[in-house]
Design a protein around this motif. Structure first.
Motif, PDB file in Angstrom:
ATOM      1  N   ARG A 159      -7.692   8.897  -2.616  1.00  0.00           N
ATOM      2  CA  ARG A 159      -7.611   7.463  -3.262  1.00  0.00           C
ATOM      3  C   ARG A 159      -7.866   6.492  -2.221  1.00  0.00           C
ATOM      4  O   ARG A 159      -7.043   6.551  -1.410  1.00  0.00           O
ATOM      5  CB  ARG A 159      -6.248   7.280  -4.272  1.00  0.00           C
ATOM      6  CG  ARG A 159      -6.124   5.910  -4.854  1.00  0.00           C
ATOM      7  CD  ARG A 159      -4.771   5.726  -5.536  1.00  0.00           C
ATOM      8  NE  ARG A 159      -5.275   4.582  -6.426  1.00  0.00           N
ATOM      9  CZ  ARG A 159      -4.196   4.421  -7.529  1.00  0.00           C
ATOM     10  NH1 ARG A 159      -3.128   4.998  -7.234  1.00  0.00           N
ATOM     11  NH2 ARG A 159      -4.359   3.458  -8.445  1.00  0.00           N
ATOM     12  N   PHE A 160      -8.370   5.302  -2.283  1.00  0.00           N
ATOM     13  CA  PHE A 160      -8.725   4.556  -1.554  1.00  0.00           C
ATOM     14  C   PHE A 160      -7.827   3.173  -1.845  1.00  0.00           C
ATOM     15  O   PHE A 160      -8.032   2.588  -2.914  1.00  0.00           O
ATOM     16  CB  PHE A 160     -10.125   4.073  -1.219  1.00  0.00           C
ATOM     17  CG  PHE A 160     -10.878   5.156  -0.688  1.00  0.00           C
ATOM     18  CD1 PHE A 160     -10.775   5.113   0.880  1.00  0.00           C
ATOM     19  CD2 PHE A 160     -11.604   6.136  -1.143  1.00  0.00           C
ATOM     20  CE1 PHE A 160     -11.505   5.989   1.598  1.00  0.00           C
ATOM     21  CE2 PHE A 160     -12.189   7.150  -0.441  1.00  0.00           C
ATOM     22  CZ  PHE A 160     -11.951   7.235   0.982  1.00  0.00           C
ATOM     23  N   VAL A 161      -7.054   2.811  -0.993  1.00  0.00           N
ATOM     24  CA  VAL A 161      -6.362   1.434  -0.969  1.00  0.00           C
ATOM     25  C   VAL A 161      -6.986   0.457  -0.007  1.00  0.00           C
ATOM     26  O   VAL A 161      -6.710   0.944   1.412  1.00  0.00           O
ATOM     27  CB  VAL A 161      -4.753   1.567  -0.999  1.00  0.00           C
ATOM     28  CG1 VAL A 161      -4.171  -0.118  -1.151  1.00  0.00           C
ATOM     29  CG2 VAL A 161      -4.461   2.400  -2.206  1.00  0.00           C
ATOM     30  N   ALA A 162      -7.319  -0.463  -0.207  1.00  0.00           N
ATOM     31  CA  ALA A 162      -7.972  -1.589   0.870  1.00  0.00           C
ATOM     32  C   ALA A 162      -7.219  -3.000   1.004  1.00  0.00           C
ATOM     33  O   ALA A 162      -6.683  -3.217  -0.254  1.00  0.00           O
ATOM     34  CB  ALA A 162      -9.268  -1.702   0.832  1.00  0.00           C
ATOM     35  N   ALA A 163      -7.142  -3.403   2.183  1.00  0.00           N
ATOM     36  CA  ALA A 163      -6.409  -4.892   1.990  1.00  0.00           C
ATOM     37  C   ALA A 163      -7.072  -5.712   3.194  1.00  0.00           C
ATOM     38  O   ALA A 163      -7.830  -5.224   4.346  1.00  0.00           O
ATOM     39  CB  ALA A 163      -4.914  -4.540   2.736  1.00  0.00           C
ATOM     40  N   ASP A 174      -7.122  14.592   2.864  1.00  0.00           N
ATOM     41  CA  ASP A 174      -7.396  15.210   1.243  1.00  0.00           C
ATOM     42  C   ASP A 174      -6.321  15.430   0.483  1.00  0.00           C
ATOM     43  O   ASP A 174      -5.312  16.015   1.019  1.00  0.00           O
ATOM     44  CB  ASP A 174      -8.120  16.471   1.572  1.00  0.00           C
ATOM     45  CG  ASP A 174      -8.826  16.973   0.388  1.00  0.00           C
ATOM     46  OD1 ASP A 174      -9.680  16.362  -0.241  1.00  0.00           O
ATOM     47  OD2 ASP A 174      -8.572  18.115  -0.011  1.00  0.00           O
ATOM     48  N   GLY A 175      -6.391  15.110  -0.796  1.00  0.00           N
ATOM     49  CA  GLY A 175      -5.053  15.115  -1.652  1.00  0.00           C
ATOM     50  C   GLY A 175      -4.212  13.926  -1.781  1.00  0.00           C
ATOM     51  O   GLY A 175      -3.157  14.067  -2.461  1.00  0.00           O
ATOM     52  N   GLY A 176      -4.414  12.966  -0.966  1.00  0.00           N
ATOM     53  CA  GLY A 176      -3.387  11.943  -0.598  1.00  0.00           C
ATOM     54  C   GLY A 176      -4.021  10.669  -0.900  1.00  0.00           C
ATOM     55  O   GLY A 176      -5.077  10.410  -1.823  1.00  0.00           O
ATOM     56  N   THR A 177      -3.748   9.617   0.032  1.00  0.00           N
ATOM     57  CA  THR A 177      -4.133   8.178  -0.138  1.00  0.00           C
ATOM     58  C   THR A 177      -4.656   7.700   1.278  1.00  0.00           C
ATOM     59  O   THR A 177      -4.218   8.090   2.273  1.00  0.00           O
ATOM     60  CB  THR A 177      -2.994   6.958  -0.440  1.00  0.00           C
ATOM     61  OG1 THR A 177      -2.718   7.867  -1.701  1.00  0.00           O
ATOM     62  CG2 THR A 177      -3.511   5.951  -0.718  1.00  0.00           C
ATOM     63  N   ALA A 232       0.821  -1.232   0.013  1.00  0.00           N
ATOM     64  CA  ALA A 232       0.051  -0.134   0.092  1.00  0.00           C
ATOM     65  C   ALA A 232       0.857   1.445  -0.030  1.00  0.00           C
ATOM     66  O   ALA A 232       0.665   2.262  -0.854  1.00  0.00           O
ATOM     67  CB  ALA A 232      -0.816   0.154   1.218  1.00  0.00           C
ATOM     68  N   ARG A 233       1.780   1.187   0.913  1.00  0.00           N
ATOM     69  CA  ARG A 233       2.775   2.399   0.851  1.00  0.00           C
ATOM     70  C   ARG A 233       3.502   2.510  -0.512  1.00  0.00           C
ATOM     71  O   ARG A 233       3.673   3.665  -1.024  1.00  0.00           O
ATOM     72  CB  ARG A 233       3.917   2.263   1.995  1.00  0.00           C
ATOM     73  CG  ARG A 233       3.294   2.310   3.334  1.00  0.00           C
ATOM     74  CD  ARG A 233       4.483   2.313   4.383  1.00  0.00           C
ATOM     75  NE  ARG A 233       3.861   1.653   5.495  1.00  0.00           N
ATOM     76  CZ  ARG A 233       4.133   0.790   6.144  1.00  0.00           C
ATOM     77  NH1 ARG A 233       5.445  -0.117   5.586  1.00  0.00           N
ATOM     78  NH2 ARG A 233       3.807   0.279   7.437  1.00  0.00           N
ATOM     79  N   ALA A 234       3.810   1.695  -1.266  1.00  0.00           N
ATOM     80  CA  ALA A 234       4.377   1.451  -2.505  1.00  0.00           C
ATOM     81  C   ALA A 234       3.561   2.119  -3.447  1.00  0.00           C
ATOM     82  O   ALA A 234       3.897   2.964  -4.467  1.00  0.00           O
ATOM     83  CB  ALA A 234       4.950   0.084  -3.155  1.00  0.00           C
ATOM     84  N   ILE A 235       2.500   1.795  -3.400  1.00  0.00           N
ATOM     85  CA  ILE A 235       1.262   2.574  -4.344  1.00  0.00           C
ATOM     86  C   ILE A 235       1.319   4.055  -4.108  1.00  0.00           C
ATOM     87  O   ILE A 235       1.397   4.723  -5.060  1.00  0.00           O
ATOM     88  CB  ILE A 235      -0.060   1.768  -4.193  1.00  0.00           C
ATOM     89  CG1 ILE A 235       0.082   0.354  -4.610  1.00  0.00           C
ATOM     90  CG2 ILE A 235      -1.102   2.482  -4.758  1.00  0.00           C
ATOM     91  CD1 ILE A 235      -1.261  -0.555  -4.159  1.00  0.00           C
ATOM     92  N   HIS A 236       1.332   4.176  -2.931  1.00  0.00           N
ATOM     93  CA  HIS A 236       1.134   5.929  -2.507  1.00  0.00           C
ATOM     94  C   HIS A 236       2.382   6.599  -3.202  1.00  0.00           C
ATOM     95  O   HIS A 236       2.323   7.538  -4.011  1.00  0.00           O
ATOM     96  CB  HIS A 236       0.923   5.997  -1.010  1.00  0.00           C
ATOM     97  CG  HIS A 236       0.932   7.396  -0.662  1.00  0.00           C
ATOM     98  ND1 HIS A 236      -0.022   8.094  -0.878  1.00  0.00           N
ATOM     99  CD2 HIS A 236       2.066   8.235  -0.067  1.00  0.00           C
ATOM    100  CE1 HIS A 236       0.426   9.471  -0.528  1.00  0.00           C
ATOM    101  NE2 HIS A 236       1.656   9.290  -0.064  1.00  0.00           N
ATOM    102  N   ASP A 237       3.689   5.888  -2.942  1.00  0.00           N
ATOM    103  CA  ASP A 237       5.091   6.548  -3.011  1.00  0.00           C
ATOM    104  C   ASP A 237       5.052   6.561  -4.645  1.00  0.00           C
ATOM    105  O   ASP A 237       5.807   7.408  -5.101  1.00  0.00           O
ATOM    106  CB  ASP A 237       6.034   5.591  -2.531  1.00  0.00           C
ATOM    107  CG  ASP A 237       6.125   5.655  -0.924  1.00  0.00           C
ATOM    108  OD1 ASP A 237       5.385   6.898  -0.339  1.00  0.00           O
ATOM    109  OD2 ASP A 237       6.832   4.999  -0.274  1.00  0.00           O
TER     110      ASP A 237
END
Length: 442
Positions: A252-256, A209-212, A155-160
């Protein structure tokens, strides 16, 4: 402190002394029969010292007066009503319980991100290539995989790797907050929305807001929160509790999850419309046993992190024999289990090399069985992953053992098990384990 395969941490004061023992009056309590009621005093110094209080089973420290053995280990000597200097990172045995004083650090965070560097397996290379491409878009992402496999790292990799990398990354464990607080924490509230709401407060979603937003253990969301989250995903707006006007939200939403969320959605255990909204693109992280080539470099990184906290000038090394055991073990707990076992081995090791004797017995036993017969390895994997009744029985026993080790303290037991307090309470109900009554302790 190490008892069996479990590691228990206790935070020490900056100075002064603490009493260690089995008794309720001790600042650090070790509930083990080999430890006396008042076993030792740890003087924080400087110098750092350990003092035996006339314990029945003694204190064992490294004996620098004797020559180091060929294998690189050091003999031990017993203290009896004595006090002696010890070093940061030195192993000391109180009866049968090893303890180590180490510096507070960000070693755990470093270890948790180590998998991001290790991409040796072909399937993992392909996965990271796909993640890099998907990260550039705005589509929601669902990460699937077993417990401890490294979903939060992906998830951090997707954001970075996304255009939102300079924005905030909100990591939220959906099982960590009680349902009564989760809704207010996520969505915020207006002034006077409920008793005690003396002023308006933005929720966590607004802060991202503006992030993940990373929703870990998303399958644990209560139904009422699922409904409100679905509305946020559809409208890209958030409505505070007690509010009338929704506020625009750019996240943006990342779920696990480690659950079969598709099956739960089909059976009604999870909202199907929310599942489809979260599952814009799905990534499945393979378990560690299917990427054996990554075990050695991961272990080396975890050893380096553990060496820093133990004040070792040179990192500990993993013997080839110990590595063989690690590579044959099926890793039901995946990378998280590997990190815990390496940390435990680093604390147990007296010399500079991690040997098989420093590994938990269950690891070496399963690895030996796997070496004798590949079928036995398959059976070990099937037992840990595909036999719900057996798995439930083992989980029940682990919970009972953790509660006993923590003298009924559910908060400490949940930390020992690596789960949230809320999840532990749910497991107690699932396994019909009576909730213990525990008194607060230092």
């Amino acid at each position: 402190m190490i008892a069996g395969d479990a590691i228990t941490h206790a935070t020490l004061p900056a100075r002064g002394s603490v009493t260690i023992g089995r008794g309720e009056e001790c600042e650090i309590r070790i509930d083990n029969r080999s430890v006396s009621r008042r076993h030792a005093i740890l003087h924080l110094g400087p110098p750092l010292q350990i003092q035996d209080l006339g314990s029945a089973n003694g204190i064992f420290v490294r004996d620098d007066r004797s020559p180091t053995e060929a294998a690189g280990t050091h003999p031990l000597r017993r203290l009896s009503r004595e006090i002696t200097d010890i070093e940061i990172g030195e192993r000391v045995n109180l009866g049968s319980i090893p303890i180590v004083v180490r510096r507070a650090s960000v070693a755990a965070d470093h270890a948790a991100s180590a998998e991001d560097v290790i991409v040796r397996d072909p399937a993992m290379r392909t996965l990271h290539e796909q993640v890099t491409r998907a990260a550039r878009g705005i589509i929601n992402v669902l990460i699937l995989g077993e417990t401890g496999v490294g979903k939060e790292v992906l998830a951090r990799a997707i954001h970075d790797r996304s255009p939102r990398a300079r924005g905030p990354l909100l990591e939220l464990n959906c099982a960590a907050l009680p349902p009564s607080l989760l809704e207010a924490e996520l969505f915020g509230h207006e002034k006077n929305a409920f008793t005690g709401a003396t002023q308006a407060r933005p929720g966590l979603l607004e802060s991202a807001d503006g992030g993940t937003v990373f929703l870990d253990e998303v399958g644990e969301l209560p139904p009422a929160v699922q409904v409100k989250l679905l509305r946020v995903l559809e409208d890209r707006k958030v409505l505070r509790i007690g509010g009338r006007t929704p506020r625009k939200l750019d996240v943006r939403f990342v779920a696990a999850t480690n659950r079969d969320l598709e099956a739960e959605a089909a059976s009604g255990g999870f909202r199907q419309d929310l599942y489809f909204r979260l599952n814009g693109v799905a990534f499945v992280i393979p378990p560690l046993r299917e990427r054996v080539a990554e075990i050695e470099p991961l272990a080396a990184l975890f050893l380096a992190a553990a060496s820093r906290t133990l004040d070792r000038t040179e990192p500990l090394r993993l013997s080839l024999e110990a590595l063989g055991y690690l590579e044959r073990y099926p890793w039901p707990g995946n990378v998280r289990e590997l990190r815990n076992i390496i940390e435990r081995a680093a604390m147990l090791s007296i010399g500079d090399v991690i040997n098989p004797a420093d590994l938990p017995v269950h690891v070496t036993d399963v690895a030996r069985a796997a070496a004798r017969s590949p079928a036995k390895l398959s059976a070990a994997i099937a037992t840990s992953q595909d036999a719900p009744a057996s798995s439930a029985s083992r989980e029940r026993q682990r919970i009972i053992d953790a509660l006993e080790q923590c003298a009924g303290n559910q908060t400490r037991a949940s930390k020992l098990l690596g789960i949230s307090l809320r999840t532990l309470v749910n497991r107690l109900e699932e396994h019909d384990i009576p909730r213990p009554r525990s008194s607060s302790r230092k």
